[in-house]
Design an enzyme around this catalytic site. Structure first.
Site, PDB file in Angstrom:
ATOM      1  CB  SER A   7      -0.885   0.010   1.238  1.00 29.23           C
ATOM      2  OG  SER A   7      -1.399   1.317   1.431  1.00 29.23           O
ATOM      3  CG  HIS A  32      -3.843  -1.647  -1.408  1.00 29.09           C
ATOM      4  ND1 HIS A  32      -4.963  -2.430  -1.595  1.00 29.09           N
ATOM      5  CD2 HIS A  32      -4.165  -0.786  -0.421  1.00 29.09           C
ATOM      6  CE1 HIS A  32      -5.909  -2.073  -0.749  1.00 29.09           C
ATOM      7  NE2 HIS A  32      -5.459  -1.063  -0.026  1.00 29.09           N
ATOM      8  CG  ASP A  34      -5.015   2.480   0.858  1.00 24.32           C
ATOM      9  OD1 ASP A  34      -5.962   1.682   0.905  1.00 24.32           O
ATOM     10  OD2 ASP A  34      -3.847   2.187   1.182  1.00 24.32           O
ATOM     11  CG  MET A  36      -8.288   7.440   2.287  1.00 26.32           C
ATOM     12  SD  MET A  36      -7.293   7.726   3.744  1.00 26.32           S
ATOM     13  CE  MET A  36      -6.479   6.143   3.884  1.00 26.32           C
ATOM     14  CG  HIS A  65      -9.094   0.127  -0.100  1.00 23.37           C
ATOM     15  ND1 HIS A  65      -8.454  -0.023   1.107  1.00 23.37           N
ATOM     16  CD2 HIS A  65     -10.424   0.115   0.182  1.00 23.37           C
ATOM     17  CE1 HIS A  65      -9.350  -0.130   2.072  1.00 23.37           C
ATOM     18  NE2 HIS A  65     -10.554  -0.035   1.535  1.00 23.37           N
ATOM     19  CG  MET A  67     -11.047   3.387   2.329  1.00 23.79           C
ATOM     20  SD  MET A  67      -9.510   3.439   3.230  1.00 23.79           S
ATOM     21  CE  MET A  67      -8.374   3.411   1.871  1.00 23.79           C
ATOM     22  CG  MET A 136     -11.394  -2.648   5.570  1.00 22.47           C
ATOM     23  SD  MET A 136      -9.851  -2.258   4.721  1.00 22.47           S
ATOM     24  CE  MET A 136      -8.966  -1.264   5.937  1.00 22.47           C
ATOM     25  CG  ASP A 174      -5.920  -2.678   3.588  1.00 23.13           C
ATOM     26  OD1 ASP A 174      -4.838  -2.389   4.117  1.00 23.13           O
ATOM     27  OD2 ASP A 174      -6.569  -1.879   2.878  1.00 23.13           O
TER      28      ASP A 174
HETATM   29  C1  DX5 Z   1      -6.048   1.822   5.715  1.00 21.74           C
HETATM   30  C2  DX5 Z   1      -5.661   1.484   4.310  1.00 21.74           C
HETATM   31  C3  DX5 Z   1      -4.529   0.545   4.244  1.00 21.74           C
HETATM   32  C4  DX5 Z   1      -3.242   1.080   4.845  1.00 21.74           C
HETATM   33  C5  DX5 Z   1      -2.550  -0.101   5.460  1.00 21.74           C
HETATM   34  O1  DX5 Z   1      -7.237   2.510   5.725  1.00 21.74           O
HETATM   35  O2  DX5 Z   1      -6.738   0.863   3.643  1.00 21.74           O
HETATM   36  O3  DX5 Z   1      -4.296   0.030   2.937  1.00 21.74           O
HETATM   37  O4  DX5 Z   1      -2.382   1.715   3.960  1.00 21.74           O
HETATM   38  O5  DX5 Z   1      -1.465   0.336   6.176  1.00 21.74           O
HETATM   39  P1  DX5 Z   1      -0.706  -0.578   7.223  1.00 21.74           P
HETATM   40  O6  DX5 Z   1      -0.255  -1.793   6.488  1.00 21.74           O
HETATM   41  O7  DX5 Z   1       0.378   0.289   7.702  1.00 21.74           O
HETATM   42  O8  DX5 Z   1      -1.715  -0.932   8.303  1.00 21.74           O
HETATM   43 ZN    ZN Z   2      -6.277  -0.159   1.713  1.00 18.23          ZN
END
Ligand code: DX5
Ligand code: ZN
Length: 220
Positions: A7, A32, A34, A36, A65, A67, A136, A174
């Site tokens: 990620s 990956h 993320d 947001m 991903h 969010m 998650m 994740d």
């Molecule tokens: C959290 C994200 C993850 C995050 C994971 O909301 O969806 O993908 O980057 O980070 P680590 O591996 O540090 O928990």
């Molecule tokens: Zn993620």
């Protein structure tokens, strides 16, 4: 097949391109990403322009991903930016079936993510259409959080649901994933591990290789 999905939220954004190239070189199969929106989750990360510019650094699968509230609004734009797989949160979609079908019709792989406290029953009617379920193992929104142990049971439950239907759906986990808990997650039925801080803290290439050598043990 066991897959590592670093990620990039855990990466050093000053040298993002080089870090993506490093994890690619080391053998990570997915990247990956993320996204947001500051609404579904408290934080804001990045969006299409960044994903598009990283597209030139690697040919690996772009696992996006979302969010984001009502993520279906961005399917075409994410496809254009270079997404291969779009994973949406069940909690963020008013019309989950429509959103999943929309992603599939765009020619992309579709995943559904479940927050830690969300039950597996939301998968009942869409599971057959999915390429991936994301469990998650932290509350989404930030990297570097502590793994929530009860989510292991949920991985088992979803793997059982898939097997009972004759499905070989990917199960991704994740949040708080490390080389220490990777084995347990694989044994529970996960086959795609997302790792942010445990890949990008220290030497990303070495960290990826450490994960991949654990995978080799389980693939024997
Ligand atoms: C959290 C994200 C993850 C995050 C994971 O909301 O969806 O993908 O980057 O980070 P680590 O591996 O540090 O928990
Ligand atoms: Zn993620």
């Amino acid at each position: 097949m066991l897959i590592l999905a670093p990620s990039i939220l855990g990466a050093d954004f000053k040298k993002l391109g080089a870090q993506v190239e490093a994890v690619d070189r080391a053998g990570a199969q997915y990247i990956h990403l993320d996204v947001m929106d500051g609404e579904f989750v408290p934080s804001i990360s990045f969006g299409m322009p960044l994903i598009q510019s990283l597209r030139s650094c690697t040919d690996k699968i772009f696992d996006v991903h979302m969010m984001v509230r009502e993520p279906g609004r961005y399917t075409e734009a994410m496809k254009e930016a270079g997404a291969d797989l779009i994973c949406v949160h069940a909690e963020a979609c008013t019309h989950l079936d429509r959103t999943v079908k929309h992603i599939k019709e765009a020619g992309l792989k579709a995943g559904v993510a479940l927050n830690p406290a969300t039950g597996t029953e939301v998968l009942e009617y869409v599971l057959d259409d999915l390429d991936m379920v994301l469990i998650m193992s932290v509350n989404p929104g930030f990297g570097g959080q502590k793994f929530i142990p009860y989510t292991i049971e949920k991985i088992r439950k979803v793997r059982k649901m898939c097997t009972e239907r004759g499905l070989t759906t990917d199960i991704q986990v994740d949040g708080g994933v490390t080389c220490e808990n990777a084995g347990q997650l694989i044994e529970a039925g996960a086959n795609i591990l997302v790792a942010g801080s445990s890949v990008f803290r220290g030497d990303p290439e070495k960290n990826v290789k450490d994960f991949l050598s654990i995978f080799e043990e389980y693939e024997k």
